[in-house]
Design an enzyme around this catalytic site. Structure first.
Site, mmCIF file in Angstrom:
data_model
loop_
_atom_site.group_PDB
_atom_site.id
_atom_site.type_symbol
_atom_site.label_atom_id
_atom_site.label_comp_id
_atom_site.label_asym_id
_atom_site.label_seq_id
_atom_site.Cartn_x
_atom_site.Cartn_y
_atom_site.Cartn_z
ATOM 1 N N LYS A 112 0.814 -1.230 0.000
ATOM 2 C CA LYS A 112 0.000 0.000 0.000
ATOM 3 C C LYS A 112 0.842 1.273 0.000
ATOM 4 O O LYS A 112 0.390 2.312 -0.463
ATOM 5 C CB LYS A 112 -0.963 0.004 1.195
ATOM 6 C CG LYS A 112 -2.056 -1.046 1.052
ATOM 7 C CD LYS A 112 -3.318 -0.689 1.806
ATOM 8 C CE LYS A 112 -4.433 -1.639 1.408
ATOM 9 N NZ LYS A 112 -5.666 -1.475 2.137
ATOM 10 N N LYS A 158 -5.910 -8.860 -6.218
ATOM 11 C CA LYS A 158 -7.202 -9.122 -5.584
ATOM 12 C C LYS A 158 -8.219 -8.030 -5.913
ATOM 13 O O LYS A 158 -7.845 -6.873 -6.153
ATOM 14 C CB LYS A 158 -7.046 -9.329 -4.076
ATOM 15 C CG LYS A 158 -7.026 -8.112 -3.236
ATOM 16 C CD LYS A 158 -7.169 -8.461 -1.755
ATOM 17 C CE LYS A 158 -7.267 -7.144 -1.001
ATOM 18 N NZ LYS A 158 -7.836 -7.173 0.281
ATOM 19 N N LYS A 213 -11.697 -2.473 -3.187
ATOM 20 C CA LYS A 213 -12.519 -1.260 -3.263
ATOM 21 C C LYS A 213 -11.722 -0.083 -3.812
ATOM 22 O O LYS A 213 -12.262 0.821 -4.426
ATOM 23 C CB LYS A 213 -13.026 -0.871 -1.871
ATOM 24 C CG LYS A 213 -14.031 -1.820 -1.284
ATOM 25 C CD LYS A 213 -14.532 -1.257 0.050
ATOM 26 C CE LYS A 213 -14.438 -2.283 1.150
ATOM 27 N NZ LYS A 213 -13.165 -2.302 1.873
HETATM 28 N N1 AQP Z 1 -10.895 -9.751 -3.095
HETATM 29 C C1 AQP Z 1 -11.181 -10.319 -1.948
HETATM 30 N N2 AQP Z 1 -11.420 -11.648 -1.876
HETATM 31 C C2 AQP Z 1 -11.732 -12.243 -0.692
HETATM 32 N N3 AQP Z 1 -11.838 -11.574 0.464
HETATM 33 C C3 AQP Z 1 -11.623 -10.249 0.435
HETATM 34 N N4 AQP Z 1 -11.642 -9.301 1.390
HETATM 35 C C4 AQP Z 1 -11.370 -8.114 0.854
HETATM 36 N N5 AQP Z 1 -11.145 -8.229 -0.469
HETATM 37 C C5 AQP Z 1 -11.294 -9.545 -0.763
HETATM 38 C C6 AQP Z 1 -11.925 -9.581 2.788
HETATM 39 O O1 AQP Z 1 -12.958 -8.686 3.202
HETATM 40 C C7 AQP Z 1 -12.710 -8.307 4.551
HETATM 41 C C8 AQP Z 1 -12.816 -6.827 4.672
HETATM 42 O O2 AQP Z 1 -11.810 -6.213 3.933
HETATM 43 P P1 AQP Z 1 -11.515 -4.687 4.128
HETATM 44 O O3 AQP Z 1 -12.563 -3.904 3.497
HETATM 45 O O4 AQP Z 1 -11.307 -4.398 5.545
HETATM 46 O O5 AQP Z 1 -10.130 -4.408 3.527
HETATM 47 P P2 AQP Z 1 -9.361 -4.988 2.338
HETATM 48 O O6 AQP Z 1 -9.023 -6.415 2.534
HETATM 49 O O7 AQP Z 1 -8.193 -4.073 2.157
HETATM 50 O O8 AQP Z 1 -10.420 -4.858 1.172
HETATM 51 P P3 AQP Z 1 -10.332 -3.958 -0.077
HETATM 52 O O9 AQP Z 1 -11.565 -4.056 -0.849
HETATM 53 O O10 AQP Z 1 -9.048 -4.264 -0.801
HETATM 54 O O11 AQP Z 1 -10.292 -2.530 0.566
HETATM 55 P P4 AQP Z 1 -9.293 -1.351 0.270
HETATM 56 O O12 AQP Z 1 -9.245 -1.219 -1.216
HETATM 57 O O13 AQP Z 1 -9.898 -0.184 0.945
HETATM 58 O O14 AQP Z 1 -7.968 -1.732 0.874
HETATM 59 C C9 AQP Z 1 -11.343 -8.854 4.959
HETATM 60 O O15 AQP Z 1 -11.533 -10.002 5.771
HETATM 61 C C10 AQP Z 1 -10.712 -9.199 3.656
HETATM 62 O O16 AQP Z 1 -9.820 -10.274 3.794
#
Ligand code: AQP
Length: 329
Positions: free
Chosen positions: A111, A192, A195
């Site tokens: 990040k 992956k 968001k």
């Molecule tokens: N692509 C994914 N596949 C499976 N699980 C996922 N999670 C997130 N993306 C995937 C799981 O969702 C939970 C919450 O995630 P988060 O919103 O706290 O943060 P993240 O993992 O960083 O998700 P994003 O969408 O990638 O958010 P941003 O872009 O803001 O960093 C977690 O349990 C995660 O494992």
């Protein structure tokens, strides 16, 4: 048994969040004392959203939990920033966390990007705040996607370091309930679904219209290989990802699914995939829209959860301060 999990209000939930986390939470709320936290303090470590957008996303996250079937009378749903114990414990635990442990965190490396000097201290100490989130409730289990495994390990290390220093087993060492189904970007099957990916075409959001879902799947990256042979899937990241999504949403195992679709054209496969995605998302989306038109109710849910969480954590912080030796009354 206590379960804690968090999700960032950095946008609307997408298929990855749903398959990787949300689906599990529905069963978990019946089995465990559950704390489902909207981790807004984590969001500002990387995404500096406009105040109205951040507020709006928190409401969308509560609505998403409820629309997916989370019952606020069973699970405690709240936003992290309202319970001051999270930041307080994060500071305390930071004093027992060697910098060397933080330097190993891969999420920070990903990040922070190329210019690490410009990354915030908050992003660097993200794992300490996550450890505080979990240890504040003495949670035994933490449902997370497999990308969060390293953060769970450092949480256990921090808890052990504290316990060892004060020669007592105060903190429970939490275990991850890992969901290995990681959903990947529709544009790049090696990244992956996220968001914060700049391309909206990389993900299916739960507020996407049917038309937008059709369009995104139509444009989703594929390859020129014909059919769906299970033996070659692992070398086809984008196609493999779509098959995995189909499997997760239909609850049909990948090998069984491949038997059925082995001779499908890509067009036919994508059409069926669209149908199953729409039939999953549209009732949730409808419910989310209804809930979002009643902000007072959503605020009530957050307040109800926040008050419960604050009551529990206040007691816990007191005990931790006592162990450390702070003067209190
Ligand atoms: N692509 C994914 N596949 C499976 N699980 C996922 N999670 C997130 N993306 C995937 C799981 O969702 C939970 C919450 O995630 P988060 O919103 O706290 O943060 P993240 O993992 O960083 O998700 P994003 O969408 O990638 O958010 P941003 O872009 O803001 O960093 C977690 O349990 C995660 O494992």
């Amino acid at each position: 048994m206590i379960v804690f999990t968090g999700i960032q209000p950095s946008g609307v939930i997408h298929l990855g969040n749903y398959i990787g986390l949300m689906k599990q939470l529905i069963g978990i709320q019946d089995q465990y004392k559950s704390f489902f936290c909207i981790v807004d303090l984590h969001t500002i470590t990387a995404n500096k959203l406009a105040p109205n957008e951040l507020r709006g996303n928190v409401f969308k996250m509560v609505a998403a939990h409820l629309a997916c079937g989370i019952n606020p009378e069973k699970a405690v749903i709240f936003n992290q920033s309202i319970v001051s114990g999270h930041t307080e414990l994060s500071w305390l635990l930071g004093c027992y966390t060697p910098i060397g442990w933080l330097n190993r965190m891969t999420q920070f490396k990903d990040k922070a990007g190329r210019d690490k000097q410009k990354a915030s201290l908050g992003l660097y100490s993200y794992p300490v705040l996550m450890a505080a989130d979990i240890l504040l409730y003495n949670a035994q289990y933490v449902p997370v996607g497999d990308d969060q495994k390293q953060h769970l390990e450092i949480t256990r290390d921090i808890a052990s370091a504290f316990n060892k220093h004060y020669r007592q087993d105060y903190f429970v060492l939490p275990e991850a309930l890992i969901n290995s189904s990681r959903v990947m970007s529709l544009r790049d099957g090696t990244k992956k679904m996220s968001k914060s990916d700049p391309s909206d075409y990389s993900r299916i959001n739960f507020d996407d219209s049917d038309k937008s879902i059709i369009n995104k799947i139509k444009k989703a990256k594929t390859d020129s290989i014909l059919g769906f042979d299970i033996d070659t899937l692992s070398a086809r990241p984008e196609v493999c990802n779509m098959v995995n999504i189909y499997s997760a949403l239909s609850d049909i195992k990948v090998d069984m699914l491949c038997n059925t679709i082995s001779k499908y054209s890509m067009e036919r496969f994508k059409k069926e995939l669209v149908d199953i995605i729409i039939s999953t998302i549209s009732p949730v989306r409808k419910k989310m829209t209804e809930l979002l038109s009643d902000k007072d109710y959503l605020l009530k849910v957050l307040k109800h959860g926040g008050d419960k969480a604050a009551g529990i954590t206040h007691q816990n912080i007191k005990k931790i301060k006592d162990i450390i030796g702070f003067v209190q009354w």
